[in-house]
Scaffold this motif. Sequence first.
Motif, PDB file in Angstrom:
ATOM      1  N   ALA A 150       7.423  17.024 -16.083  1.00 21.24           N
ATOM      2  CA  ALA A 150       6.343  16.015 -16.469  1.00 21.24           C
ATOM      3  C   ALA A 150       4.969  16.577 -15.186  1.00 21.24           C
ATOM      4  N   LEU A 151       5.964  15.628 -14.288  1.00 19.97           N
ATOM      5  CA  LEU A 151       5.104  15.122 -12.618  1.00 19.97           C
ATOM      6  C   LEU A 151       4.282  17.059 -12.181  1.00 19.97           C
ATOM      7  N   LEU A 152       4.646  18.316 -12.868  1.00 22.37           N
ATOM      8  CA  LEU A 152       4.353  19.532 -12.250  1.00 22.37           C
ATOM      9  C   LEU A 152       3.021  19.566 -13.040  1.00 22.37           C
ATOM     10  N   ASP A 153       2.783  18.592 -13.920  1.00 25.94           N
ATOM     11  CA  ASP A 153       0.930  19.249 -14.766  1.00 25.94           C
ATOM     12  C   ASP A 153       0.873  17.683 -13.650  1.00 25.94           C
ATOM     13  N   PHE A 154       0.994  16.773 -12.636  1.00 25.51           N
ATOM     14  CA  PHE A 154      -0.108  15.541 -12.538  1.00 25.51           C
ATOM     15  C   PHE A 154      -0.543  16.045 -11.523  1.00 25.51           C
ATOM     16  N   THR A 155      -2.370  15.146 -11.577  1.00 24.60           N
ATOM     17  CA  THR A 155      -2.846  15.610 -10.489  1.00 24.60           C
ATOM     18  C   THR A 155      -3.696  14.223  -9.169  1.00 24.60           C
ATOM     19  N   SER A 156      -3.454  13.133 -10.376  1.00 19.05           N
ATOM     20  CA  SER A 156      -3.417  11.058 -10.294  1.00 19.05           C
ATOM     21  C   SER A 156      -2.190  10.973 -10.654  1.00 19.05           C
ATOM     22  N   MET A 157      -2.379   9.847  -9.697  1.00 17.00           N
ATOM     23  CA  MET A 157      -1.406   8.698 -10.250  1.00 17.00           C
ATOM     24  C   MET A 157      -1.927   8.335 -11.885  1.00 17.00           C
ATOM     25  N   ASP A 158      -3.413   8.304 -11.985  1.00 12.21           N
ATOM     26  CA  ASP A 158      -3.427   8.204 -13.850  1.00 12.21           C
ATOM     27  C   ASP A 158      -2.488   8.671 -14.988  1.00 12.21           C
ATOM     28  N   ASP A 159      -2.110  10.342 -14.066  1.00 13.49           N
ATOM     29  CA  ASP A 159      -1.297  11.044 -14.995  1.00 13.49           C
ATOM     30  C   ASP A 159       0.326  10.184 -15.204  1.00 13.49           C
ATOM     31  N   LEU A 160       0.714   9.913 -13.956  1.00  5.53           N
ATOM     32  CA  LEU A 160       1.795   9.273 -13.413  1.00  5.53           C
ATOM     33  C   LEU A 160       1.686   7.549 -14.869  1.00  5.53           C
ATOM     34  N   ASP A 161       1.143   6.767 -14.606  1.00  5.79           N
ATOM     35  CA  ASP A 161       0.917   6.069 -15.538  1.00  5.79           C
ATOM     36  C   ASP A 161       0.681   5.690 -16.619  1.00  5.79           C
ATOM     37  N   VAL A 162      -0.066   7.528 -17.103  1.00  9.08           N
ATOM     38  CA  VAL A 162       0.065   7.491 -18.656  1.00  9.08           C
ATOM     39  C   VAL A 162       1.067   7.234 -19.180  1.00  9.08           C
ATOM     40  N   TRP A 163       1.940   8.685 -18.089  1.00  9.22           N
ATOM     41  CA  TRP A 163       3.202   8.515 -18.101  1.00  9.22           C
ATOM     42  C   TRP A 163       4.850   7.833 -19.053  1.00  9.22           C
ATOM     43  N   LEU A 164       4.193   7.021 -17.458  1.00  5.82           N
ATOM     44  CA  LEU A 164       5.542   5.933 -17.884  1.00  5.82           C
ATOM     45  C   LEU A 164       4.841   4.968 -19.352  1.00  5.82           C
ATOM     46  N   GLU A 165       3.489   4.657 -19.756  1.00  8.04           N
ATOM     47  CA  GLU A 165       3.558   3.536 -20.422  1.00  8.04           C
ATOM     48  C   GLU A 165       3.879   4.749 -21.350  1.00  8.04           C
ATOM     49  N   THR A 166       3.641   5.689 -21.530  1.00  7.94           N
ATOM     50  CA  THR A 166       4.614   6.422 -23.164  1.00  7.94           C
ATOM     51  C   THR A 166       5.994   6.325 -22.927  1.00  7.94           C
ATOM     52  N   LEU A 167       6.842   5.644 -22.376  1.00 13.44           N
ATOM     53  CA  LEU A 167       8.307   4.965 -22.451  1.00 13.44           C
ATOM     54  C   LEU A 167       8.148   3.467 -22.744  1.00 13.44           C
ATOM     55  N   GLU A 168       7.736   2.755 -23.292  1.00  8.99           N
ATOM     56  CA  GLU A 168       7.247   1.692 -23.670  1.00  8.99           C
ATOM     57  C   GLU A 168       6.917   1.425 -24.841  1.00  8.99           C
TER      58      GLU A 168
END
Length: 75
Positions: free
Chosen positions: A57-75
Motif C-alpha cells: 500500500a505504501l507505494l501509493d502513499f503521497t502523504s502522512m494522511d494516506d498512512l493514517d487512513v490505511w491504519l484506520e482501516t485496521l480498526e
Amino acid sequence: MLGITLKETRVYREIKEEGERALILRQLTRRVGELSSDVLQRVETLSLEQLENLGEALLDFTSMDDLDVWLETLE
C-alpha cells in the motif's frame, strides 16, 4: 532430522517479521516523512500479513494522511 525446515521455526519467523518491520519503517519514513511515536507504535503492533499489505500500500502513499487512513482501516 525431524522433518522441520528452517522456515518453519519460530526463530526464523520472528527474524523475518523483525526485518520486514524495519524495512517498512524505513520505506514509510522515506515516503511520508518522519513518523510520530503514535504511528511507530501502531506499526510495531502489526502482524506479518498486515506489514506485507502495508508494504504494498505504501507505494501509493503521497502523504502522512494516506498512512493514517490505511491504519484506520485496521480498526
